[in-house]
Design a protein around this motif. Structure first.
Motif, PDB file in Angstrom:
ATOM      1  N   LEU A  17     -65.941  87.423  79.041  1.00 50.75           N
ATOM      2  CA  LEU A  17     -64.542  87.275  79.450  1.00 50.75           C
ATOM      3  C   LEU A  17     -63.621  86.976  78.263  1.00 50.75           C
ATOM      4  N   ILE A  18     -64.211  86.643  77.139  1.00 52.66           N
ATOM      5  CA  ILE A  18     -63.440  86.354  75.924  1.00 52.66           C
ATOM      6  C   ILE A  18     -63.333  87.646  75.127  1.00 52.66           C
ATOM      7  N   PRO A  19     -62.134  88.229  75.031  1.00 54.88           N
ATOM      8  CA  PRO A  19     -62.013  89.557  74.415  1.00 54.88           C
ATOM      9  C   PRO A  19     -62.149  89.578  72.888  1.00 54.88           C
ATOM     10  N   GLU A  20     -61.879  88.460  72.232  1.00 51.81           N
ATOM     11  CA  GLU A  20     -61.892  88.470  70.759  1.00 51.81           C
ATOM     12  C   GLU A  20     -63.301  88.226  70.220  1.00 51.81           C
ATOM     13  N   ALA A  21     -63.802  89.160  69.446  1.00 48.88           N
ATOM     14  CA  ALA A  21     -65.137  89.026  68.862  1.00 48.88           C
ATOM     15  C   ALA A  21     -65.291  87.753  68.029  1.00 48.88           C
ATOM     16  N   PRO A  22     -64.306  87.384  67.198  1.00 45.18           N
ATOM     17  CA  PRO A  22     -64.474  86.142  66.417  1.00 45.18           C
ATOM     18  C   PRO A  22     -64.628  84.898  67.301  1.00 45.18           C
ATOM     19  N   GLU A  23     -63.950  84.884  68.442  1.00 49.39           N
ATOM     20  CA  GLU A  23     -64.068  83.740  69.355  1.00 49.39           C
ATOM     21  C   GLU A  23     -65.458  83.719  70.010  1.00 49.39           C
ATOM     22  N   ARG A  24     -65.954  84.888  70.399  1.00 56.70           N
ATOM     23  CA  ARG A  24     -67.313  84.959  70.973  1.00 56.70           C
ATOM     24  C   ARG A  24     -68.347  84.560  69.931  1.00 56.70           C
ATOM     25  N   ASP A  25     -68.172  85.065  68.704  1.00 61.10           N
ATOM     26  CA  ASP A  25     -69.113  84.745  67.632  1.00 61.10           C
ATOM     27  C   ASP A  25     -69.133  83.246  67.334  1.00 61.10           C
ATOM     28  N   ALA A  26     -67.962  82.606  67.413  1.00 62.22           N
ATOM     29  CA  ALA A  26     -67.890  81.169  67.158  1.00 62.22           C
ATOM     30  C   ALA A  26     -68.701  80.387  68.198  1.00 62.22           C
ATOM     31  N   VAL A  27     -68.700  80.874  69.431  1.00 65.28           N
ATOM     32  CA  VAL A  27     -69.483  80.225  70.488  1.00 65.28           C
ATOM     33  C   VAL A  27     -70.973  80.360  70.198  1.00 65.28           C
ATOM     34  N   THR A  28     -71.408  81.555  69.884  1.00 66.29           N
ATOM     35  CA  THR A  28     -72.847  81.801  69.714  1.00 66.29           C
ATOM     36  C   THR A  28     -73.392  81.287  68.380  1.00 66.29           C
ATOM     37  N   ARG A  29     -72.519  80.927  67.470  1.00 64.84           N
ATOM     38  CA  ARG A  29     -72.956  80.396  66.177  1.00 64.84           C
ATOM     39  C   ARG A  29     -73.563  78.998  66.290  1.00 64.84           C
ATOM     40  N   TYR A  30     -73.182  78.270  67.340  1.00 64.17           N
ATOM     41  CA  TYR A  30     -73.735  76.923  67.516  1.00 64.17           C
ATOM     42  C   TYR A  30     -75.233  77.004  67.766  1.00 64.17           C
ATOM     43  N   LYS A  31     -75.988  76.126  67.167  1.00 62.61           N
ATOM     44  CA  LYS A  31     -77.447  76.109  67.322  1.00 62.61           C
ATOM     45  C   LYS A  31     -77.867  75.454  68.640  1.00 62.61           C
ATOM     46  N   GLN A  32     -77.213  74.351  68.996  1.00 56.08           N
ATOM     47  CA  GLN A  32     -77.569  73.601  70.194  1.00 56.08           C
ATOM     48  C   GLN A  32     -76.921  74.224  71.437  1.00 56.08           C
ATOM     49  N   VAL A  33     -77.688  74.307  72.513  1.00 53.04           N
ATOM     50  CA  VAL A  33     -77.204  74.898  73.756  1.00 53.04           C
ATOM     51  C   VAL A  33     -75.979  74.150  74.274  1.00 53.04           C
ATOM     52  N   ASP A  34     -75.999  72.831  74.264  1.00 54.61           N
ATOM     53  CA  ASP A  34     -74.855  72.062  74.765  1.00 54.61           C
ATOM     54  C   ASP A  34     -73.602  72.331  73.943  1.00 54.61           C
ATOM     55  N   ASP A  35     -73.753  72.515  72.645  1.00 59.21           N
ATOM     56  CA  ASP A  35     -72.601  72.844  71.796  1.00 59.21           C
ATOM     57  C   ASP A  35     -72.040  74.215  72.171  1.00 59.21           C
ATOM     58  N   ARG A  36     -72.917  75.165  72.448  1.00 60.40           N
ATOM     59  CA  ARG A  36     -72.472  76.502  72.875  1.00 60.40           C
ATOM     60  C   ARG A  36     -71.716  76.435  74.202  1.00 60.40           C
ATOM     61  N   LYS A  37     -72.235  75.631  75.123  1.00 58.19           N
ATOM     62  CA  LYS A  37     -71.569  75.489  76.426  1.00 58.19           C
ATOM     63  C   LYS A  37     -70.182  74.874  76.253  1.00 58.19           C
ATOM     64  N   ARG A  38     -70.067  73.827  75.447  1.00 59.24           N
ATOM     65  CA  ARG A  38     -68.758  73.201  75.216  1.00 59.24           C
ATOM     66  C   ARG A  38     -67.787  74.187  74.574  1.00 59.24           C
ATOM     67  N   ALA A  39     -68.260  74.937  73.612  1.00 58.33           N
ATOM     68  CA  ALA A  39     -67.401  75.917  72.937  1.00 58.33           C
ATOM     69  C   ALA A  39     -66.940  77.000  73.916  1.00 58.33           C
ATOM     70  N   LEU A  40     -67.843  77.461  74.758  1.00 59.70           N
ATOM     71  CA  LEU A  40     -67.486  78.481  75.754  1.00 59.70           C
ATOM     72  C   LEU A  40     -66.462  77.938  76.748  1.00 59.70           C
ATOM     73  N   VAL A  41     -66.726  76.768  77.283  1.00 57.21           N
ATOM     74  CA  VAL A  41     -65.816  76.184  78.273  1.00 57.21           C
ATOM     75  C   VAL A  41     -64.436  75.949  77.660  1.00 57.21           C
ATOM     76  N   SER A  42     -64.383  75.484  76.420  1.00 53.82           N
ATOM     77  CA  SER A  42     -63.076  75.229  75.800  1.00 53.82           C
ATOM     78  C   SER A  42     -62.270  76.520  75.666  1.00 53.82           C
ATOM     79  N   ARG A  43     -62.923  77.602  75.316  1.00 58.75           N
ATOM     80  CA  ARG A  43     -62.218  78.882  75.170  1.00 58.75           C
ATOM     81  C   ARG A  43     -61.777  79.446  76.519  1.00 58.75           C
ATOM     82  N   LEU A  44     -62.599  79.253  77.537  1.00 58.18           N
ATOM     83  CA  LEU A  44     -62.215  79.710  78.874  1.00 58.18           C
ATOM     84  C   LEU A  44     -61.078  78.847  79.439  1.00 58.18           C
ATOM     85  N   LEU A  45     -61.087  77.558  79.144  1.00 64.22           N
ATOM     86  CA  LEU A  45     -60.005  76.680  79.593  1.00 64.22           C
ATOM     87  C   LEU A  45     -58.660  77.114  79.017  1.00 64.22           C
TER      88      LEU A  45
END
Length: 124
Positions: A17-45
């Motif tokens: 749902l996040i159209p910008e590749a740099p924003e998606r890449d920033a989410v998946t760059r996190y090593k920890q699953v919880d960090d990825r979830k927080r990054a995803l939720v913040s961008r969707l918010l």
């Protein structure tokens, strides 16, 4: 966010749902699953808030860019006359993902998850 356990398919759907590749890449760059979830939720918010506050129907039409300081801003958004300076910011740490938005002024927010204190250590 720490209690949310999305399947891989659910996470990938939400990430798409996040159209910008740099924003998606920033989410998946996190090593920890919880960090990825927080990054995803913040961008969707950010997108949901902009959608509600600016009466934008399509989340995909909301483009987010970042300042050199990594502060998010809406790129090419059509804003109502009474919200031309719409400003948004997010922060995430620990169990918390928080958002601040303001139609006229710059805004920012920062959250710090509570850490063990010396008093807590003494109780143990």
């Amino acid at each position: 966010v720490t209690k949310w356990t999305p399947s891989d398919q659910e996470f990938d759907f939400l990430l798409a749902l996040i159209p910008e590749a740099p924003e998606r890449d920033a989410v998946t760059r996190y090593k920890q699953v919880d960090d990825r979830k927080r990054a995803l939720v913040s961008r969707l918010l950010i997108r949901r808030c902009a959608s509600l506050c600016l009466n934008l129907d399509q989340l995909a039409s909301i483009k987010v860019a970042r300042t050199k300081g990594r502060k998010p801003f809406l790129k090419h958004a059509t804003k109502p006359d009474d919200r031309l300076n719409f400003n948004v910011n997010v922060s995430h740490e620990g169990r918390y993902v928080v958002l601040a938005a303001e139609p006229w002024c710059l805004c920012g927010i920062d959250v710090a998850a509570p850490r063990d204190t010396k008093l807590d250590s003494l109780k143990q």
